[in-house]
Write a protein that holds these residues in place. Structure first.
Motif, PDB file in Angstrom:
ATOM      1  N   ARG A 137      42.505  36.534  43.082  1.00 30.34           N
ATOM      2  CA  ARG A 137      42.403  37.900  42.313  1.00 30.34           C
ATOM      3  C   ARG A 137      41.207  38.412  42.591  1.00 30.34           C
ATOM      4  O   ARG A 137      41.074  39.510  42.576  1.00 30.34           O
ATOM      5  CB  ARG A 137      42.806  37.719  40.925  1.00 30.34           C
ATOM      6  N   ASP A 164      43.137  32.818  40.364  1.00 33.11           N
ATOM      7  CA  ASP A 164      42.095  33.618  39.888  1.00 33.11           C
ATOM      8  C   ASP A 164      41.007  33.747  40.776  1.00 33.11           C
ATOM      9  O   ASP A 164      40.463  35.040  41.005  1.00 33.11           O
ATOM     10  CB  ASP A 164      41.243  32.795  38.568  1.00 33.11           C
ATOM     11  N   GLN A 193      45.992  27.633  38.737  1.00 29.05           N
ATOM     12  CA  GLN A 193      45.567  28.838  38.306  1.00 29.05           C
ATOM     13  C   GLN A 193      44.202  29.211  38.634  1.00 29.05           C
ATOM     14  O   GLN A 193      43.781  30.428  38.986  1.00 29.05           O
ATOM     15  CB  GLN A 193      45.418  28.575  36.695  1.00 29.05           C
ATOM     16  N   GLU A 194      43.170  28.368  38.933  1.00 31.44           N
ATOM     17  CA  GLU A 194      41.980  28.570  39.547  1.00 31.44           C
ATOM     18  C   GLU A 194      41.947  28.972  40.882  1.00 31.44           C
ATOM     19  O   GLU A 194      41.218  30.106  41.236  1.00 31.44           O
ATOM     20  CB  GLU A 194      41.141  27.160  39.761  1.00 31.44           C
TER      21      GLU A 194
END
Length: 227
Positions: free
Chosen positions: A82, A79, A75-76
């Protein structure tokens, strides 16, 4: 058969049945009562089963913790990717917008130069009557288009720099020439050859200016006195 004999036989049969019931009850009680060895064996088996289940639970928790850490790392990274893409898209948008605004400023320069030439146009004696109204209307149309373009640029956060009469700033100005006026402080902008502009308070295009330079005094030149 004599009645007394029957009574004796019935009494003996009842006694036999009572003894049989009491024996069955005693055997059942003896069978239901566990011994100490069996109880200890069952407790040991239960303890081993609890230990095994505890190990399984700990293993499951460790696997879940590892899976959670992996998901958090993914997820990091997602992120960060993104954010990097958003930054790249924002930079690309700013670059394309800057190029478009610079092209509009080039159009504005040509329109302003045309308006200036039309305003300064002086026809000859023979063509003054016909040419003067035409040139005046053309200059008025250019001035109107120039105002509309300036309004459109202002709505997009573009505003001109004010440079004439101010000290030279190398960050927002390009000096394309120098002047030698003793009445003007050295380093002051005396003329603007090409307008500079800001976009959202950031430099969009530097101004091209002429900067005054202090004239070196000669031996025969007398100092000026302030009166």
């Amino acid at each position: 058969m004599d009645e007394s004999v029957r009574d004796q036989l019935a009494a003996r049969f009842r006694a036999y049945l009572d003894e049989a019931c009491e024996a069955d009850t005693a055997d059942a009680d003896a069978a239901s009562a566990p011994d100490l060895f069996t109880l200890l064996a069952e407790l040991s088996a239960l303890k081993n089963e609890v230990k095994l289940e505890s190990r399984q639970v700990k293993t499951a928790l460790d696997e879940f913790r590892g899976l959670f850490d992996m998901l958090r790392d993914q997820q990091e990274r997602l992120d960060e990717e993104r954010a990097r893409r958003r930054s790249a898209e924002h930079t690309a948008d700013q670059h394309s917008q800057k190029e478009l605004l610079l092209e509009l400023l080039e159009v504005r320069d040509r329109l302003e130069a045309g308006h200036l030439q039309a305003s300064r146009f002086r026809p000859g004696l023979l063509g003054r009557r016909k040419a003067k109204p035409f040139v005046a209307s053309m200059a008025e149309g250019m001035a109107m288009n120039l105002r509309r373009l300036d309004e459109s640029l202002a709505r997009r956060g573009v505003k001109p720099l004010t440079v004439v009469g101010r000290p030279f700033d190398p960050h927002s100005m390009h000096a394309t020439g120098v002047a030698a006026d003793p009445d003007i402080p050295a380093g002051q902008v005396v003329e603007e050859l090409r307008k500079g502009f800001l976009h959202q308070d950031a430099l969009l295009r530097p101004a091209e200016v002429i900067v005054n330079r202090a004239r070196a005094a000669t031996r025969h030149e007398k100092p000026r006195l302030n009166t």
